[in-house]
Design a protein around this motif. Sequence first.
Motif, PDB file in Angstrom:
ATOM      1  N   ALA A 155       0.771  -1.323   0.097  1.00 40.88           N
ATOM      2  CA  ALA A 155       0.035   0.112  -0.061  1.00 40.88           C
ATOM      3  C   ALA A 155       0.922   1.304  -0.046  1.00 40.88           C
ATOM      4  O   ALA A 155       0.535   2.320  -0.859  1.00 40.88           O
ATOM      5  CB  ALA A 155      -0.887   0.132   1.273  1.00 40.88           C
ATOM      6  N   GLY A 158       2.861   1.231  -3.314  1.00 40.85           N
ATOM      7  CA  GLY A 158       1.819   1.215  -4.656  1.00 40.85           C
ATOM      8  C   GLY A 158       1.234   2.545  -4.769  1.00 40.85           C
ATOM      9  O   GLY A 158       1.357   3.031  -6.007  1.00 40.85           O
ATOM     10  N   ALA A 392      -2.759  -5.512  -5.327  1.00 46.96           N
ATOM     11  CA  ALA A 392      -2.730  -4.438  -4.448  1.00 46.96           C
ATOM     12  C   ALA A 392      -2.201  -3.406  -4.593  1.00 46.96           C
ATOM     13  O   ALA A 392      -2.687  -2.049  -4.524  1.00 46.96           O
ATOM     14  CB  ALA A 392      -2.508  -4.890  -2.788  1.00 46.96           C
ATOM     15  N   ALA A 396      -3.774   0.245  -5.897  1.00 42.14           N
ATOM     16  CA  ALA A 396      -3.066   1.639  -5.198  1.00 42.14           C
ATOM     17  C   ALA A 396      -2.667   2.816  -6.464  1.00 42.14           C
ATOM     18  O   ALA A 396      -2.857   4.048  -5.914  1.00 42.14           O
ATOM     19  CB  ALA A 396      -1.902   1.455  -4.410  1.00 42.14           C
ATOM     20  N   GLY A 467      -4.855   0.059  -1.258  1.00 43.38           N
ATOM     21  CA  GLY A 467      -3.910  -0.789  -1.328  1.00 43.38           C
ATOM     22  C   GLY A 467      -3.960  -1.763   0.004  1.00 43.38           C
ATOM     23  O   GLY A 467      -3.675  -3.037  -0.227  1.00 43.38           O
TER      24      GLY A 467
END
Length: 550
Positions: A155, A158, A392, A396, A467
């Motif tokens: 996350a 990303g 993910a 993101a 994310g």
Amino acid sequence: MSTSTSALKSDFKPALWTSGDWNAFFGFGTNILVNMLVLTGLLRFVLKMPDSLVFGRILPALGLMMCLSTFYYAFLAYRLAQRTGRTDVCALPSGVSVPHMFIVTFVIMLPIALKTGDPLKGWSAGLVWVFFQSFILMIGGFIAPYIRKITPRAALLGTLAGVSVTFISMRPALEMYMTPQIGLICFAIILVSWFGGVKYLKGIPAGLVAIAAGMIIAWGSNLFGLGIGGLSVKGLGDAFANFGFSVPLPAVGQVFSGFEFLGIILVTAIPFGIYDLVEAMDNVESAEAAGDEYPTTRVLTADGVVSLIGCLMGNPFINAVYIGHPGWKAMGGRIGYSAATGLMVVALSWFGIISVMLALVPVVAISPILLYIGMLIGAQAFQTTPIKHAPAVVVALTPHLAAWAKLQVDTMLGATVTAAQAVGGLAGDKVGDVKAAALASLPQQGVLYHGLEVMGGGSIIAGLILGAIAVFIIERDFVKASAFSMAGAVLTYFGFMHGEAVGVGGGFGVTPSVALAYAVIAAGFYMVGKYGESTSYVPQHDIPIAAPAE
């Protein structure tokens, strides 16, 4: 055994300069140079500020701020190398926050300058904006470590990759193809060295080779009347008019005079201060993924302090840790490149050299360096996270794509309206109606503007939340997915993400339907996690990055 190791490390004297620092210096230095050239253009040609203010007050203050920042991060790198006994420690890159350079110009300074008819009022308002953001960074520095601890790397990196792909990479890529005779050749020169490991004659840095090649093509084309790169002898001669020596002077009075615009300023200063907080946290995570662990609190506090010093000396642009640490490290950058860049900035800004550089070097020769950094940051998000978290990382990215696309639409619409007014085809009292009608017609053309607006609002925070939710779903840790979904609901309700302004709208939030949707899925995830089968996920922050050849 441990005692002898500690003694060895305490006696270790890290090298202040290595051969790789030349590569990183020319790469990072040209990155900073591009940003300063753009910033100078915004001040002179968009805000219409007088050259005496730009070259005599703002740029000297900016140079001081950036020198303090780069020296501090060189010092942190030296301490880290000394403590660990490592020779591959790379200093964090830093400089003017590029997204906020445009935001403070077009959202704060320009509207106030136009409304009052006084560019100096716009300057004061920009100083107040940075004043408040500096304190948000300093306070946020004590919160950020806890956010990093609970947030998955996919996350954090990303959403950072989203910034790099859109706002860092796209403009340089487009500039390269607008002038391919320079852009593509310089891009090839850089890639062959920084990705392919090819060494140029006598170890000359690839960044310097690319810039030299771009200048030769640009100036050589003038001999044949082609004008590739847009440089001219007249423009170079005019640039020397701004030569001089100016040191930063206190601007405390200008800061406090801007408090009359406090209502307008706080609406954006608070959310973008949080944006800075998250972005800096992401960049520290990126550096750790590349092998260099820096204390988040000290980094954010330093950004806030140097930004405050710059603001009180007259600089309306905030300092930030930059995207790109893994790239400069992969080039061989260690400690010296950061301090050298600080000295370069002081020379450029205190002696009025910026305008000369703008007339001497084609910007398109520097653009490939920014694209290279964007490529590395985008790749890092996938390389340093588990393969199964790749979806993910992609989710993101998406808010940043929406934010970038919306900016293109907004810019085009604004330019069209301005052009229509200039040729006398649009009355001033019809501008609002024309814009509204144009936006209303976009869905019929396949452009879902409202979707771009909602999804792209607060993109860096939205990317982080999406994310994290995706990672915890992949890991079947639905209780943590629920917690991040509820955080998304609260942040959306108050406009920190999926909204254009902070507040509560008409009492039901800035974008209430999106906030409600996040709350509903939070409840659903919680029920699944509470009564279904789930696992416990621990964020991974220790996977090494595979760096390209130096």
